[in-house]
Design a protein around this motif. Structure first.
Motif, PDB file in Angstrom:
ATOM      1  N   CYS A   1     -34.394  -8.791  20.382  1.00  0.00           N
ATOM      2  CA  CYS A   1     -35.530  -9.539  20.931  1.00  0.00           C
ATOM      3  C   CYS A   1     -36.453 -10.022  19.813  1.00  0.00           C
ATOM      4  CB  CYS A   1     -36.312  -8.664  21.904  1.00  0.00           C
ATOM      5  SG  CYS A   1     -35.491  -8.382  23.489  1.00  0.00           S
ATOM      6  N   LYS A   2     -36.721  -9.139  18.864  1.00  0.00           N
ATOM      7  CA  LYS A   2     -37.605  -9.504  17.755  1.00  0.00           C
ATOM      8  C   LYS A   2     -36.988 -10.607  16.907  1.00  0.00           C
ATOM      9  CE  LYS A   2     -40.171  -7.510  13.879  1.00  0.00           C
ATOM     10  NZ  LYS A   2     -40.483  -6.243  13.130  1.00  0.00           N
ATOM     11  N   LYS A   3     -35.716 -10.478  16.595  1.00  0.00           N
ATOM     12  CA  LYS A   3     -35.039 -11.454  15.740  1.00  0.00           C
ATOM     13  C   LYS A   3     -34.956 -12.819  16.388  1.00  0.00           C
ATOM     14  CE  LYS A   3     -30.685 -12.215  13.256  1.00  0.00           C
ATOM     15  NZ  LYS A   3     -29.350 -11.629  12.937  1.00  0.00           N
ATOM     16  N   ASN A   4     -34.815 -12.853  17.722  1.00  0.00           N
ATOM     17  CA  ASN A   4     -34.608 -14.109  18.439  1.00  0.00           C
ATOM     18  C   ASN A   4     -35.824 -14.570  19.238  1.00  0.00           C
ATOM     19  OD1 ASN A   4     -31.544 -14.691  18.037  1.00  0.00           O
ATOM     20  ND2 ASN A   4     -31.641 -12.515  18.535  1.00  0.00           N
ATOM     21  N   SER A   5     -36.982 -13.977  18.952  1.00  0.00           N
ATOM     22  CA  SER A   5     -38.252 -14.379  19.583  1.00  0.00           C
ATOM     23  C   SER A   5     -38.193 -14.337  21.105  1.00  0.00           C
ATOM     24  CB  SER A   5     -38.647 -15.795  19.110  1.00  0.00           C
ATOM     25  OG  SER A   5     -38.788 -15.837  17.704  1.00  0.00           O
ATOM     26  N   ILE A   6     -37.539 -13.312  21.648  1.00  0.00           N
ATOM     27  CA  ILE A   6     -37.496 -13.106  23.099  1.00  0.00           C
ATOM     28  C   ILE A   6     -38.738 -12.312  23.500  1.00  0.00           C
ATOM     29  CG2 ILE A   6     -36.223 -12.020  24.989  1.00  0.00           C
ATOM     30  CD1 ILE A   6     -33.686 -12.415  23.317  1.00  0.00           C
ATOM     31  N   PRO A   7     -39.516 -12.793  24.457  1.00  0.00           N
ATOM     32  CA  PRO A   7     -40.726 -12.077  24.870  1.00  0.00           C
ATOM     33  C   PRO A   7     -40.414 -10.635  25.270  1.00  0.00           C
ATOM     34  CG  PRO A   7     -40.695 -14.270  25.827  1.00  0.00           C
ATOM     35  CD  PRO A   7     -39.339 -14.056  25.200  1.00  0.00           C
ATOM     36  N   HIS A   8     -41.118  -9.685  24.654  1.00  0.00           N
ATOM     37  CA  HIS A   8     -40.915  -8.276  24.957  1.00  0.00           C
ATOM     38  C   HIS A   8     -42.145  -7.491  24.518  1.00  0.00           C
ATOM     39  CE1 HIS A   8     -39.931  -8.451  20.697  1.00  0.00           C
ATOM     40  NE2 HIS A   8     -40.077  -7.128  20.643  1.00  0.00           N
ATOM     41  N   LYS A   9     -42.262  -6.275  25.018  1.00  0.00           N
ATOM     42  CA  LYS A   9     -43.380  -5.423  24.617  1.00  0.00           C
ATOM     43  C   LYS A   9     -42.970  -3.963  24.747  1.00  0.00           C
ATOM     44  CE  LYS A   9     -48.321  -4.626  25.330  1.00  0.00           C
ATOM     45  NZ  LYS A   9     -49.520  -5.023  26.122  1.00  0.00           N
ATOM     46  N   GLN A  10     -43.166  -3.216  23.691  1.00  0.00           N
ATOM     47  CA  GLN A  10     -42.882  -1.784  23.711  1.00  0.00           C
ATOM     48  C   GLN A  10     -44.120  -1.078  24.269  1.00  0.00           C
ATOM     49  OE1 GLN A  10     -41.030  -0.328  20.163  1.00  0.00           O
ATOM     50  NE2 GLN A  10     -41.348   1.827  20.696  1.00  0.00           N
ATOM     51  N   THR A  11     -44.180  -0.968  25.575  1.00  0.00           N
ATOM     52  CA  THR A  11     -45.364  -0.455  26.272  1.00  0.00           C
ATOM     53  C   THR A  11     -45.474   1.056  26.230  1.00  0.00           C
ATOM     54  OG1 THR A  11     -44.148  -0.377  28.358  1.00  0.00           O
ATOM     55  CG2 THR A  11     -45.348  -2.401  27.860  1.00  0.00           C
ATOM     56  N   GLY A  12     -44.328   1.738  26.139  1.00  0.00           N
ATOM     57  CA  GLY A  12     -44.313   3.183  26.304  1.00  0.00           C
ATOM     58  C   GLY A  12     -44.340   3.539  27.781  1.00  0.00           C
ATOM     59  N   LYS A  13     -44.074   4.794  28.081  1.00  0.00           N
ATOM     60  CA  LYS A  13     -44.052   5.249  29.474  1.00  0.00           C
ATOM     61  C   LYS A  13     -44.713   6.622  29.570  1.00  0.00           C
ATOM     62  CE  LYS A  13     -40.363   4.541  31.920  1.00  0.00           C
ATOM     63  NZ  LYS A  13     -38.968   4.608  32.416  1.00  0.00           N
ATOM     64  N   LEU A  14     -45.366   6.850  30.698  1.00  0.00           N
ATOM     65  CA  LEU A  14     -45.974   8.149  30.956  1.00  0.00           C
ATOM     66  C   LEU A  14     -45.334   8.793  32.175  1.00  0.00           C
ATOM     67  CD1 LEU A  14     -49.777   7.328  30.500  1.00  0.00           C
ATOM     68  CD2 LEU A  14     -48.303   8.570  28.899  1.00  0.00           C
ATOM     69  N   MET A  15     -44.839  10.018  32.017  1.00  0.00           N
ATOM     70  CA  MET A  15     -44.405  10.827  33.152  1.00  0.00           C
ATOM     71  C   MET A  15     -45.502  11.861  33.371  1.00  0.00           C
ATOM     72  SD  MET A  15     -41.032  13.234  33.643  1.00  0.00           S
ATOM     73  CE  MET A  15     -39.933  11.912  34.109  1.00  0.00           C
ATOM     74  N   VAL A  16     -46.175  11.793  34.505  1.00  0.00           N
ATOM     75  CA  VAL A  16     -47.403  12.570  34.686  1.00  0.00           C
ATOM     76  C   VAL A  16     -47.193  13.847  35.491  1.00  0.00           C
ATOM     77  CG1 VAL A  16     -48.751  10.451  34.548  1.00  0.00           C
ATOM     78  CG2 VAL A  16     -48.083  11.335  36.783  1.00  0.00           C
ATOM     79  N   ALA A  17     -48.088  14.794  35.268  1.00  0.00           N
ATOM     80  CA  ALA A  17     -48.107  16.059  36.010  1.00  0.00           C
ATOM     81  C   ALA A  17     -49.493  16.246  36.608  1.00  0.00           C
ATOM     82  CB  ALA A  17     -47.771  17.222  35.083  1.00  0.00           C
ATOM     83  N   THR A  18     -49.522  16.533  37.905  1.00  0.00           N
ATOM     84  CA  THR A  18     -50.812  16.720  38.589  1.00  0.00           C
ATOM     85  C   THR A  18     -51.081  18.174  38.942  1.00  0.00           C
ATOM     86  OG1 THR A  18     -49.780  16.266  40.745  1.00  0.00           O
ATOM     87  CG2 THR A  18     -50.734  14.387  39.545  1.00  0.00           C
TER      88      THR A  18
END
Length: 218
Positions: A79-96
């Protein structure tokens, strides 16, 4: 008129186009791709949410875990090399609650065993900084997860594969089952890659490659 091809790829979504691109990148020029629709990326590939999975949920040692972790890194690089829109957002697995916090420890161990780096458990306060709407006791933070533009990815695969072919505007022969037309890929649109028509009948192949996805629920 019959056509004979050494490789037949069945399915014109992300997987089928990626396989075609890889074959062409390795020097295979004589390929046929079989697709039931009038364009490419019109099924799962064109309607999915474009999530990039990190691979922390899969059983350690399985091919699923191995390929997901490796594929995530390769996808970000592509994606970076070919300018494809992307975002490394990360993920949260939550505990309540306390019981769920114990489960987070299990998932942390699984992520580490699968080779993921920088995965850690953060406090509820730290999680709230990342996502203000959260009210949790703690969370597992997986930085590798993200999102990307899947239709744009399909179009990019098509353009890159076409650029490798001896004929600049042709990727491969294509049989569109819906219209029974033998075609060549020519145009490039984000909503799927349609085909222009050409005459011809019959497809003979030696090596079929299945790249189709069955509909799933749940």
């Amino acid at each position: 008129m019959n056509y004979r091809f050494p490789i037949a790829i069945i399915g014109g979504g992300v997987l089928g186009l990626a396989v075609a691109y890889t074959f062409l990148n390795r020097g295979f020029k004589d390929i046929v791709l079989l697709e039931k629709n009038d364009g490419f990326g019109l099924e799962q590939s064109g309607s999915n949410s474009g999530v990039i999975h990190a691979g922390f949920l899969y059983e350690t040692g399985t091919l699923m875990a191995k390929l997901c972790v490796e594929g995530t890194a390769l996808l970000y690089a592509f994606c970076k090399k070919n300018s494809i829109p992307h975002k490394q957002t990360g993920k949260l697995m939550v505990a309540t609650n306390a019981e769920q916090e114990k489960e987070l420890q299990n998932y942390l161990k699984l992520a580490e065993n699968n080779g993921l780096q920088d995965v850690n458990i953060i406090s509820g306060k730290e999680a709230k900084k990342l996502e203000p709407c959260l009210e949790v006791k703690s969370a597992l933070h997986i930085p590798q997860s993200g999102v990307f533009d899947a239709p744009f990815f399909v179009s990019t695969l098509h353009k890159k594969a076409a650029a490798m072919h001896d004929t600049p505007d042709m990727l491969m022969r294509v049989w569109m089952f819906s219209s029974s037309i033998h075609s060549t890929i020519r145009s490039n649109r984000s909503s799927g890659v349609p085909c222009s028509e050409s005459s011809g009948r019959g497809v003979l192949r030696k090596t079929p490659v299945m790249c189709v996805c069955m509909s799933m629920t749940g």
